[in-house]
Write an enzyme that holds these catalytic residues in place. Structure first.
Site, PDB file in Angstrom:
ATOM      1  N   GLY A  95       3.865   6.327 -12.169  1.00 24.86           N
ATOM      2  CA  GLY A  95       3.060   7.337 -11.484  1.00 24.86           C
ATOM      3  C   GLY A  95       1.862   6.725 -10.791  1.00 24.86           C
ATOM      4  O   GLY A  95       1.383   5.652 -11.156  1.00 24.86           O
TER       5      GLY A  95
ATOM      6  N   GLY B 242      12.535  13.055  -7.989  1.00 26.96           N
ATOM      7  CA  GLY B 242      11.846  11.838  -7.556  1.00 26.96           C
ATOM      8  C   GLY B 242      11.691  10.810  -8.668  1.00 26.96           C
ATOM      9  O   GLY B 242      10.979   9.828  -8.518  1.00 26.96           O
TER      10      GLY B 242
ATOM     11  N   LYS C 224      10.901  -5.952 -17.614  1.00 29.31           N
ATOM     12  CA  LYS C 224       9.765  -5.710 -18.512  1.00 29.31           C
ATOM     13  C   LYS C 224       9.927  -6.510 -19.811  1.00 29.31           C
ATOM     14  O   LYS C 224       8.944  -7.010 -20.380  1.00 29.31           O
ATOM     15  CB  LYS C 224       9.649  -4.217 -18.792  1.00 29.31           C
ATOM     16  CG  LYS C 224       9.251  -3.455 -17.533  1.00 29.31           C
ATOM     17  CD  LYS C 224       9.510  -1.976 -17.628  1.00 29.31           C
ATOM     18  CE  LYS C 224       9.064  -1.263 -16.349  1.00 29.31           C
ATOM     19  NZ  LYS C 224       9.564   0.117 -16.260  1.00 29.31           N
TER      20      LYS C 224
ATOM     21  N   PHE D  78       0.848  -1.198   0.000  1.00 28.12           N
ATOM     22  CA  PHE D  78       0.000   0.000   0.000  1.00 28.12           C
ATOM     23  C   PHE D  78       0.883   1.247   0.000  1.00 28.12           C
ATOM     24  O   PHE D  78       0.825   2.077   0.891  1.00 28.12           O
ATOM     25  CB  PHE D  78      -0.944  -0.040   1.221  1.00 28.12           C
ATOM     26  CG  PHE D  78      -2.197   0.778   1.029  1.00 28.12           C
ATOM     27  CD1 PHE D  78      -3.066   0.515  -0.020  1.00 28.12           C
ATOM     28  CD2 PHE D  78      -2.507   1.808   1.908  1.00 28.12           C
ATOM     29  CE1 PHE D  78      -4.218   1.266  -0.190  1.00 28.12           C
ATOM     30  CE2 PHE D  78      -3.664   2.561   1.743  1.00 28.12           C
ATOM     31  CZ  PHE D  78      -4.518   2.292   0.695  1.00 28.12           C
TER      32      PHE D  78
ATOM     33  N   GLU E   6      15.697   6.575  -7.882  1.00 29.77           N
ATOM     34  CA  GLU E   6      15.865   6.187  -6.484  1.00 29.77           C
ATOM     35  C   GLU E   6      17.230   6.678  -5.990  1.00 29.77           C
ATOM     36  O   GLU E   6      18.116   6.981  -6.787  1.00 29.77           O
ATOM     37  CB  GLU E   6      15.882   4.649  -6.376  1.00 29.77           C
ATOM     38  CG  GLU E   6      14.703   3.949  -6.992  1.00 29.77           C
ATOM     39  CD  GLU E   6      13.516   3.862  -6.058  1.00 29.77           C
ATOM     40  OE1 GLU E   6      13.717   3.911  -4.837  1.00 29.77           O
ATOM     41  OE2 GLU E   6      12.394   3.772  -6.576  1.00 29.77           O
TER      42      GLU E   6
ATOM     43  N   GLU F 203      -1.008  -5.797 -16.799  1.00 31.07           N
ATOM     44  CA  GLU F 203      -0.866  -4.638 -17.687  1.00 31.07           C
ATOM     45  C   GLU F 203       0.078  -3.588 -17.131  1.00 31.07           C
ATOM     46  O   GLU F 203       0.933  -3.053 -17.837  1.00 31.07           O
ATOM     47  CB  GLU F 203      -2.249  -4.005 -17.935  1.00 31.07           C
ATOM     48  CG  GLU F 203      -2.249  -2.822 -18.879  1.00 31.07           C
ATOM     49  CD  GLU F 203      -1.837  -3.217 -20.297  1.00 31.07           C
ATOM     50  OE1 GLU F 203      -0.702  -2.894 -20.688  1.00 31.07           O
ATOM     51  OE2 GLU F 203      -2.644  -3.848 -21.003  1.00 31.07           O
TER      52      GLU F 203
HETATM   53  N1  LIG Z   1       5.553   3.545  -8.788  1.00 35.81           N
HETATM   54  C1  LIG Z   1       5.261   3.319 -10.061  1.00 35.81           C
HETATM   55  O1  LIG Z   1       5.023   4.245 -10.845  1.00 35.81           O
HETATM   56  C2  LIG Z   1       5.165   1.909 -10.586  1.00 35.81           C
HETATM   57  C3  LIG Z   1       4.796   1.682 -11.932  1.00 35.81           C
HETATM   58  C4  LIG Z   1       4.642   0.357 -12.390  1.00 35.81           C
HETATM   59  C5  LIG Z   1       4.908  -0.694 -11.532  1.00 35.81           C
HETATM   60  N2  LIG Z   1       5.310  -0.431 -10.231  1.00 35.81           N
HETATM   61  C6  LIG Z   1       5.544  -1.575  -9.349  1.00 35.81           C
HETATM   62  O2  LIG Z   1       4.501  -1.594  -8.382  1.00 35.81           O
HETATM   63  C7  LIG Z   1       4.988  -2.089  -7.138  1.00 35.81           C
HETATM   64  C8  LIG Z   1       4.704  -1.068  -6.051  1.00 35.81           C
HETATM   65  O3  LIG Z   1       5.411   0.136  -6.354  1.00 35.81           O
HETATM   66  P1  LIG Z   1       5.295   1.425  -5.415  1.00 35.81           P
HETATM   67  O4  LIG Z   1       5.912   2.537  -6.179  1.00 35.81           O
HETATM   68  O5  LIG Z   1       3.932   1.544  -4.885  1.00 35.81           O
HETATM   69  O6  LIG Z   1       6.275   1.005  -4.219  1.00 35.81           O
HETATM   70  P2  LIG Z   1       6.285   1.585  -2.736  1.00 35.81           P
HETATM   71  O7  LIG Z   1       5.706   2.982  -2.730  1.00 35.81           O
HETATM   72  O8  LIG Z   1       7.644   1.363  -2.203  1.00 35.81           O
HETATM   73  O9  LIG Z   1       5.229   0.650  -1.954  1.00 35.81           O
HETATM   74  C9  LIG Z   1       5.492  -0.679  -1.666  1.00 35.81           C
HETATM   75  C10 LIG Z   1       4.493  -1.139  -0.629  1.00 35.81           C
HETATM   76  O10 LIG Z   1       4.721  -2.513  -0.347  1.00 35.81           O
HETATM   77  C11 LIG Z   1       4.711  -2.703   1.057  1.00 35.81           C
HETATM   78  N3  LIG Z   1       5.454  -3.905   1.407  1.00 35.81           N
HETATM   79  C12 LIG Z   1       6.786  -4.137   1.388  1.00 35.81           C
HETATM   80  N4  LIG Z   1       7.043  -5.398   1.780  1.00 35.81           N
HETATM   81  C13 LIG Z   1       5.845  -5.976   2.070  1.00 35.81           C
HETATM   82  C14 LIG Z   1       5.444  -7.248   2.559  1.00 35.81           C
HETATM   83  N5  LIG Z   1       6.338  -8.193   2.828  1.00 35.81           N
HETATM   84  N6  LIG Z   1       4.125  -7.477   2.732  1.00 35.81           N
HETATM   85  C15 LIG Z   1       3.199  -6.523   2.490  1.00 35.81           C
HETATM   86  N7  LIG Z   1       3.517  -5.295   2.044  1.00 35.81           N
HETATM   87  C16 LIG Z   1       4.831  -5.031   1.830  1.00 35.81           C
HETATM   88  C17 LIG Z   1       5.295  -1.424   1.625  1.00 35.81           C
HETATM   89  O11 LIG Z   1       4.978  -1.303   2.988  1.00 35.81           O
HETATM   90  P3  LIG Z   1       5.317   0.028   3.854  1.00 35.81           P
HETATM   91  O12 LIG Z   1       4.368   1.089   3.340  1.00 35.81           O
HETATM   92  O13 LIG Z   1       5.001  -0.363   5.257  1.00 35.81           O
HETATM   93  O14 LIG Z   1       6.754   0.329   3.588  1.00 35.81           O
HETATM   94  C18 LIG Z   1       4.595  -0.405   0.717  1.00 35.81           C
HETATM   95  O15 LIG Z   1       3.307  -0.141   1.225  1.00 35.81           O
HETATM   96  C19 LIG Z   1       6.476  -2.354  -7.348  1.00 35.81           C
HETATM   97  O16 LIG Z   1       6.644  -3.721  -7.599  1.00 35.81           O
HETATM   98  C20 LIG Z   1       6.830  -1.513  -8.562  1.00 35.81           C
HETATM   99  O17 LIG Z   1       7.910  -2.053  -9.302  1.00 35.81           O
HETATM  100  C21 LIG Z   1       5.442   0.825  -9.752  1.00 35.81           C
END
Ligand SMILES: NC(=O)c1ccc[n+]([C@@H]2O[C@H](COP(=O)([O-])OP(=O)(O)OC[C@H]3O[C@@H](n4cnc5c(N)ncnc54)[C@H](OP(=O)(O)O)[C@@H]3O)[C@@H](O)[C@H]2O)c1
Length: 350
Positions: free
Chosen positions: A330, A209, A227, A11, A212, A152
Site C-alpha cells: 500500500g 487491485g 522476501k 515515482f 496484477e 525495511e
Molecule cells: N506497491 C506496494 O505496496 C509495494 C510494497 C512494497 C514494496 N514495493 C516495491 O516498490 C517498488 C515500487 O512499487 P510501485 O508499486 O510503486 O510500482 P509502480 O507504481 O509500478 O511504480 C514504479 C515506478 O518506477 C518507474 N520506473 C520504471 N522503470 C524506471 C527506470 N528505468 N528509471 C526510473 N524510473 C523507472 C515508473 O515510471 P513510470 O511512472 O513512468 O511508469 C514508476 O514511476 C517495486 O519494486 C515494488 O516491488 C511495492
C-alpha cells in the site's frame, strides 16, 4: 536542524506515497526529529530524471504524476533522460529506490543503488530485486563507502519486521522465521476459505487491485521467494540464490483442499520459511528456505491472518515465538517503511 537532500528513483505508488508523507509530516519531522528533508530529484520511466537544487515542490510534482504529465513541467528543473546520469551528476544525502522489482538482474534499481552508494549516499529501497539478488555485494559496497543500505519496506511494507528483529531483538539468536509475506495469495486463500474457487478468488483479487493482470510473481510464489532471500541475507547473514528456495505457489490448490482443511480445524496459507537445521560443531548449520502452501492448525497465529494482511513469526532462543502482523503493501504503508529507514539513516543507525 539537520538538512537531508533526498532523491527518489521510481515515482509510482510507492515513490508518490513517500512524497506525500514527506509533505504531510514535514512539520513533525522538523519538530520531533530535527530533520529538514528536501526532495531534490525524482525519476520515472516516462520523464527521466529531474533535479532542482533548492528542492522540488512536492504538491506540484504529485499533481503532475497524478495527471500522468511529464515531471519536466515542474518549474526550474534540470533534466536528464537517463536517471543514472542525473544521479551521478547531482547526488544527495539519501537515495530512495522505488523502481519495479526485477528478479532476473535487479535492474534498473541495482545500478541506481551502486551509483548512489559510490557517491557516498545512504540508500533506502522498497525494490526487492537488489536485496534478493545482490545483498552481499551491495552491503559490502555500502561498508566500503561508509553509508547505510536499508530495506525495511521490502518485507511487509511499513510493518517493522527487519528493524524489530535486528534492533528490537538484538542479542537474541533467531533460529527460524515463518511468514505470510504475500498479500495477494493470502487474499485468494482467504476467499477460497469463504467458498470461492481459485479462479473466482483470483478474478476478485484482480478487480480489487490486489493482483496484477499477470499474477505470476504472486501466485507462483516468486514475490515471497524474493522476501525470503532478503530475510536470509539480513537476519541470517546467508546469501542464498532463488534456486535454493524450495518453491510451490497456490495455483494448484483447490477449493476442496481448502474446505477439507477447514473441516480439520486447519487453514491453508502460503508460508515462507527459513530454518536453521541442526549442524555439528565443525560445520555451520544449513539454512532451509521454503515457500509453499501449508495447512496450519488454528492454534498457529499465522492461521488467523486473513485477507491482504501479512505476518511473520520469529523463533529465537530468548523470546520463544514473536509474531508481527500488519499491512504488507500500500501507498502509505510502504511510504512509512521508507520514512522509518530515512529517519534511521539520519540518526546514524546501521
Ligand atoms: N506497491 C506496494 O505496496 C509495494 C510494497 C512494497 C514494496 N514495493 C516495491 O516498490 C517498488 C515500487 O512499487 P510501485 O508499486 O510503486 O510500482 P509502480 O507504481 O509500478 O511504480 C514504479 C515506478 O518506477 C518507474 N520506473 C520504471 N522503470 C524506471 C527506470 N528505468 N528509471 C526510473 N524510473 C523507472 C515508473 O515510471 P513510470 O511512472 O513512468 O511508469 C514508476 O514511476 C517495486 O519494486 C515494488 O516491488 C511495492
Amino acid at each position: 536542524m539537520k538538512r537531508l537532500r533526498l532523491s527518489i528513483t521510481g515515482f509510482g505508488t510507492v515513490g508518490q506515497g513517500l512524497a506525500e508523507l514527506l509533505s504531510t509530516k514535514h512539520a513533525l519531522l522538523q519538530q520531533e526529529y530535527n530533520l529538514d528533508i528536501i526532495l531534490v530529484s525524482v525519476a520515472n520511466a516516462r520523464s527521466g530524471f529531474i533535479y532542482r537544487e533548492n528542492g522540488l515542490d512536492i504538491p506540484a510534482i504529485l499533481e503532475l504524476a497524478a495527471a500522468r504529465r511529464s515531471l519536466t513541467a515542474h518549474p526550474g528543473v534540470t533534466h536528464w533522460e537517463n536517471p543514472l546520469e542525473g544521479l551521478r551528476t547531482t547526488g544527495g544525502d539519501i537515495l530512495v529506490e522505488a523502481t519495479p522489482t526485477n528478479l532476473h538482474d535487479a535492474e534498473p534499481g541495482i545500478s541506481h543503488i551502486r551509483i548512489a552508494i559510490s557517491k557516498g549516499m545512504h540508500v533506502v529501497t522498497a525494490n526487492k530485486g537488489p536485496g534478493a539478488l545482490a545483498a552481499d555485494e551491495l552491503f559490502a559496497l555500502a561498508r566500503q563507502h561508509g553509508v547505510q543500505l536499508r530495506m525495511e519496506s521490502t518485507v511487509m511494507a511499513g510493518t517493522p519486521v527487519i528493524s524489530t528483529i535486528r534492533e528490537g531483538m538484538a542479542g537474541a539468536s533467531v533460529h527460524a522465521l515463518r511468514g505470510i509475506l504475500n498479500g495477494t495469495t493470502n487474499y485468494i486463500l482467504t476467499a477460497m476459505a469463504a467458498g470461492q474457487s481459485y479462479g473466482e478468488a483470483l478474478a476478485d483479487a484482480q478487480a480489487r487491485g490486489y493482483a496484477e493482470t499477470d499474477p505470476t510473481a504472486d501466485v507462483e510464489g516468486f514475490d515471497a521467494v524474493a522476501k525470503t532471500l532478503i530475510l536470509a541475507a539480513l537476519i541470517f547473514g546467508r546469501s542464498l540464490k532463488p534456486g535454493d528456495v524450495i518453491r510451490q505457489g497456490v495455483t494448484t490448490i483447490t477449493r476442496e483442499q481448502v474446505q477439507q482443511a477447514i473441516e480439520q480445524d486447519n487453514r491453508i496459507k502460503l508460508v515462507a520459511s527459513l530454518r536453521l537445521l541442526a549442524g555439528d560443531a565443525r560445520q555451520e548449520a544449513a539454512l532451509e528456505a521454503r515457500v509453499a502452501p501449508v495447512a496450519l492448525p488454528l492454534s498457529d497465529p499465522l492461521a488467523r491472518v486473513d485477507g491482504v494482511m501479512n505476518a511473520l513469526t520469529v523463533s529465537a532462543d530468548t523470546l520463544s515465538e514473536v509474531t508481527i502482523i500488519g499491512p504488507g503493501a500500500g501507498r502509505a504503508a510502504t511510504g512509512q517503511g521508507l520514512l522509518a529507514d530515512i529517519i534511521a539513516c539520519a540518526r546514524g543507525q546501521v
